[in-house]
Design a protein around this motif. Structure first.
Motif, PDB file in Angstrom:
ATOM      1  N   ARG A  70      -6.783  20.049 -47.110  1.00 31.98           N
ATOM      2  CA  ARG A  70      -5.567  19.227 -47.036  1.00 31.98           C
ATOM      3  C   ARG A  70      -4.842  19.445 -45.712  1.00 31.98           C
ATOM      4  N   LEU A  71      -4.755  20.698 -45.283  1.00 32.56           N
ATOM      5  CA  LEU A  71      -4.063  21.010 -44.036  1.00 32.56           C
ATOM      6  C   LEU A  71      -4.797  20.420 -42.841  1.00 32.56           C
ATOM      7  N   ALA A  72      -6.113  20.604 -42.786  1.00 31.59           N
ATOM      8  CA  ALA A  72      -6.888  20.077 -41.660  1.00 31.59           C
ATOM      9  C   ALA A  72      -6.776  18.559 -41.576  1.00 31.59           C
ATOM     10  N   ALA A  73      -6.879  17.881 -42.703  1.00 32.55           N
ATOM     11  CA  ALA A  73      -6.767  16.419 -42.712  1.00 32.55           C
ATOM     12  C   ALA A  73      -5.379  15.970 -42.267  1.00 32.55           C
ATOM     13  N   ARG A  74      -4.361  16.672 -42.707  1.00 28.45           N
ATOM     14  CA  ARG A  74      -2.983  16.296 -42.341  1.00 28.45           C
ATOM     15  C   ARG A  74      -2.725  16.523 -40.854  1.00 28.45           C
ATOM     16  N   VAL A  75      -3.251  17.620 -40.296  1.00 26.29           N
ATOM     17  CA  VAL A  75      -3.074  17.889 -38.868  1.00 26.29           C
ATOM     18  C   VAL A  75      -3.773  16.826 -38.034  1.00 26.29           C
ATOM     19  N   VAL A  76      -4.999  16.456 -38.421  1.00 28.96           N
ATOM     20  CA  VAL A  76      -5.723  15.403 -37.705  1.00 28.96           C
ATOM     21  C   VAL A  76      -4.982  14.071 -37.829  1.00 28.96           C
ATOM     22  N   GLN A  77      -4.451  13.784 -39.006  1.00 25.98           N
ATOM     23  CA  GLN A  77      -3.686  12.554 -39.202  1.00 25.98           C
ATOM     24  C   GLN A  77      -2.469  12.521 -38.274  1.00 25.98           C
ATOM     25  N   ILE A  78      -1.757  13.617 -38.185  1.00 24.97           N
ATOM     26  CA  ILE A  78      -0.568  13.683 -37.323  1.00 24.97           C
ATOM     27  C   ILE A  78      -0.945  13.464 -35.869  1.00 24.97           C
ATOM     28  N   ILE A  79      -2.024  14.086 -35.405  1.00 27.41           N
ATOM     29  CA  ILE A  79      -2.441  13.935 -34.011  1.00 27.41           C
ATOM     30  C   ILE A  79      -2.842  12.494 -33.717  1.00 27.41           C
ATOM     31  N   ILE A  80      -3.641  11.892 -34.604  1.00 26.05           N
ATOM     32  CA  ILE A  80      -4.072  10.505 -34.376  1.00 26.05           C
ATOM     33  C   ILE A  80      -2.883   9.559 -34.385  1.00 26.05           C
ATOM     34  N   GLN A  81      -1.969   9.719 -35.318  1.00 26.07           N
ATOM     35  CA  GLN A  81      -0.830   8.802 -35.421  1.00 26.07           C
ATOM     36  C   GLN A  81       0.190   9.025 -34.313  1.00 26.07           C
ATOM     37  N   GLU A  82       0.593  10.256 -34.109  1.00 24.42           N
ATOM     38  CA  GLU A  82       1.728  10.522 -33.229  1.00 24.42           C
ATOM     39  C   GLU A  82       1.361  10.684 -31.766  1.00 24.42           C
ATOM     40  N   ARG A  83       0.125  11.034 -31.459  1.00 23.99           N
ATOM     41  CA  ARG A  83      -0.289  11.178 -30.066  1.00 23.99           C
ATOM     42  C   ARG A  83      -1.158  10.022 -29.585  1.00 23.99           C
ATOM     43  N   ILE A  84      -2.111   9.599 -30.404  1.00 24.05           N
ATOM     44  CA  ILE A  84      -3.023   8.535 -29.988  1.00 24.05           C
ATOM     45  C   ILE A  84      -2.442   7.164 -30.318  1.00 24.05           C
ATOM     46  N   GLY A  85      -1.673   7.070 -31.400  1.00 23.37           N
ATOM     47  CA  GLY A  85      -0.958   5.837 -31.701  1.00 23.37           C
ATOM     48  C   GLY A  85      -1.642   4.878 -32.645  1.00 23.37           C
ATOM     49  N   TYR A  86      -2.505   5.365 -33.525  1.00 23.29           N
ATOM     50  CA  TYR A  86      -3.155   4.517 -34.523  1.00 23.29           C
ATOM     51  C   TYR A  86      -2.672   4.888 -35.915  1.00 23.29           C
TER      52      TYR A  86
END
Length: 104
Positions: A70-86
């Protein structure tokens, strides 16, 4: 309470691990941004199929239903959304890697 022993000394050398605190924040699921200078939710893009004219968010498969997954998926989600913009949709959990393959 979970403690991490930092040295092989006395029992009073125990300190609560900071990563558990960070994990709680990541799993809390608030609507505010986690990273400084995050891309706003309204400005996030979606993937586009030009042939079919469809748009969809990135699907992120979580393999397993345990804290590290759960933690790994949430961290990846945050990076993709907030840094990459998708936009990202969390999918799963599944017990096996093959579950993620068939989810595609």
């Amino acid at each position: 309470s979970i403690y991490l022993k930092l040295s092989k000394g006395r029992s009073n050398d125990m300190h609560p691990p900071i990563f558990l605190w960070a994990a709680g924040l990541a799993l809390a699921g608030s609507n505010t941004a986690c990273l400084p200078d995050a891309i706003d939710e309204l400005d996030r893009k979606q993937l586009v199929n030009l042939v079919a004219g469809e748009s969809y968010s990135i699907g992120l498969w979580r393999n397993g239903d345990y804290p590290a997954a759960r933690l790994a998926a949430r961290v990846v989600q945050i990076i993709i959304q907030e840094r990459i913009g998708y936009k990202v949709d969390l999918k799963g959990p599944g017990a096996l890697t093959i579950d993620g393959f068939f989810a595609l």
